[in-house]
Write a protein that holds these residues in place. Sequence first.
Motif, PDB file in Angstrom:
ATOM      1  N   ASN A   1      46.620 -15.219 -41.356  1.00  0.00           N
ATOM      2  CA  ASN A   1      45.163 -15.330 -41.839  1.00  0.00           C
ATOM      3  C   ASN A   1      44.630 -14.953 -42.927  1.00  0.00           C
ATOM      4  OD1 ASN A   1      44.993 -16.814 -39.130  1.00  0.00           O
ATOM      5  ND2 ASN A   1      44.395 -14.919 -37.900  1.00  0.00           N
TER       6      ASN A   1
ATOM      7  N   SER B   1      42.399 -24.288 -43.311  1.00  0.00           N
ATOM      8  CA  SER B   1      41.407 -24.323 -42.335  1.00  0.00           C
ATOM      9  C   SER B   1      41.794 -24.285 -40.737  1.00  0.00           C
ATOM     10  CB  SER B   1      40.144 -25.047 -42.392  1.00  0.00           C
ATOM     11  OG  SER B   1      40.572 -26.447 -42.138  1.00  0.00           O
ATOM     12  N   LYS B   2      42.927 -25.158 -40.846  1.00  0.00           N
ATOM     13  CA  LYS B   2      43.613 -25.462 -39.555  1.00  0.00           C
ATOM     14  C   LYS B   2      44.279 -24.094 -39.206  1.00  0.00           C
ATOM     15  CE  LYS B   2      43.735 -30.314 -38.965  1.00  0.00           C
ATOM     16  NZ  LYS B   2      44.616 -31.569 -38.984  1.00  0.00           N
TER      17      LYS B   2
ATOM     18  N   GLU C   1      42.346 -21.515 -38.147  1.00  0.00           N
ATOM     19  CA  GLU C   1      41.576 -21.584 -37.020  1.00  0.00           C
ATOM     20  C   GLU C   1      42.665 -21.309 -36.159  1.00  0.00           C
ATOM     21  OE1 GLU C   1      40.342 -25.261 -34.121  1.00  0.00           O
ATOM     22  OE2 GLU C   1      40.254 -25.559 -36.381  1.00  0.00           O
ATOM     23  N   HIS C   2      43.716 -21.907 -35.875  1.00  0.00           N
ATOM     24  CA  HIS C   2      44.993 -21.507 -34.974  1.00  0.00           C
ATOM     25  C   HIS C   2      45.270 -20.137 -35.044  1.00  0.00           C
ATOM     26  CE1 HIS C   2      45.022 -25.793 -33.373  1.00  0.00           C
ATOM     27  NE2 HIS C   2      44.975 -26.070 -34.567  1.00  0.00           N
TER      28      HIS C   2
ATOM     29  N   LYS D   1      43.418 -17.701 -35.705  1.00  0.00           N
ATOM     30  CA  LYS D   1      42.408 -16.763 -34.906  1.00  0.00           C
ATOM     31  C   LYS D   1      42.403 -17.043 -33.233  1.00  0.00           C
ATOM     32  CE  LYS D   1      39.284 -15.957 -38.811  1.00  0.00           C
ATOM     33  NZ  LYS D   1      38.326 -16.440 -39.278  1.00  0.00           N
ATOM     34  N   ARG D   2      42.806 -18.038 -33.293  1.00  0.00           N
ATOM     35  CA  ARG D   2      42.649 -18.530 -31.617  1.00  0.00           C
ATOM     36  C   ARG D   2      44.145 -17.824 -31.132  1.00  0.00           C
ATOM     37  NH1 ARG D   2      45.387 -22.669 -28.875  1.00  0.00           N
ATOM     38  NH2 ARG D   2      46.346 -23.337 -30.682  1.00  0.00           N
TER      39      ARG D   2
END
Length: 172
Positions: A120, A164-165, A168-169, A171-172
């Motif tokens: 990240n 950005s993907k 996003e993934h 952090k998920r």
Amino acid sequence: ALAVARTISQPIVRLTQAADRMKQGDLLHRIDLDQHNEIGALAESFNEMAERVHAVITNLDSLVEARTLELAQKNDSLEATLRRLHEAQQQLILQEKMASLGGLTAGIAHEIKNPLNFVNNFAELAADLSRELKQELEPQRDRLDAKTLKFVDELLSDIELNLSKITEHGKR
């Protein structure tokens, strides 16, 4: 002689028969003699002895019954305690398993989270670098031909979308 035999031997035979019946377990049998001599006293003593033996055996039977009931109650109590102990043991085993699973899960989460933080952070850093590159290219846009400019814009857009993907993934 006949009268003496009747007054002595018949009561003795009856005493002997009563003793045999008592020996066989008939404790309720009593000798009924209407003599007021030594044989009558012996018969009375025999009846009293049979009465006392019967009372003692009855008392012992009731004591045995009471103790048996008491032991049965204690046995039931012990069995209930044993069942509760087994249930508690099963719960402790389950809690230990859950605690071990929780520790394992926390360890795995920690091991996964550390590399994801790096991913990240570097994705965010790469996005910042991409934005900086766009800013640096902005004054140079008029020097590039249309095809190169379009290629650079598409490439930077794809990089920003991918980053950005990744963020996003991650952090998920």
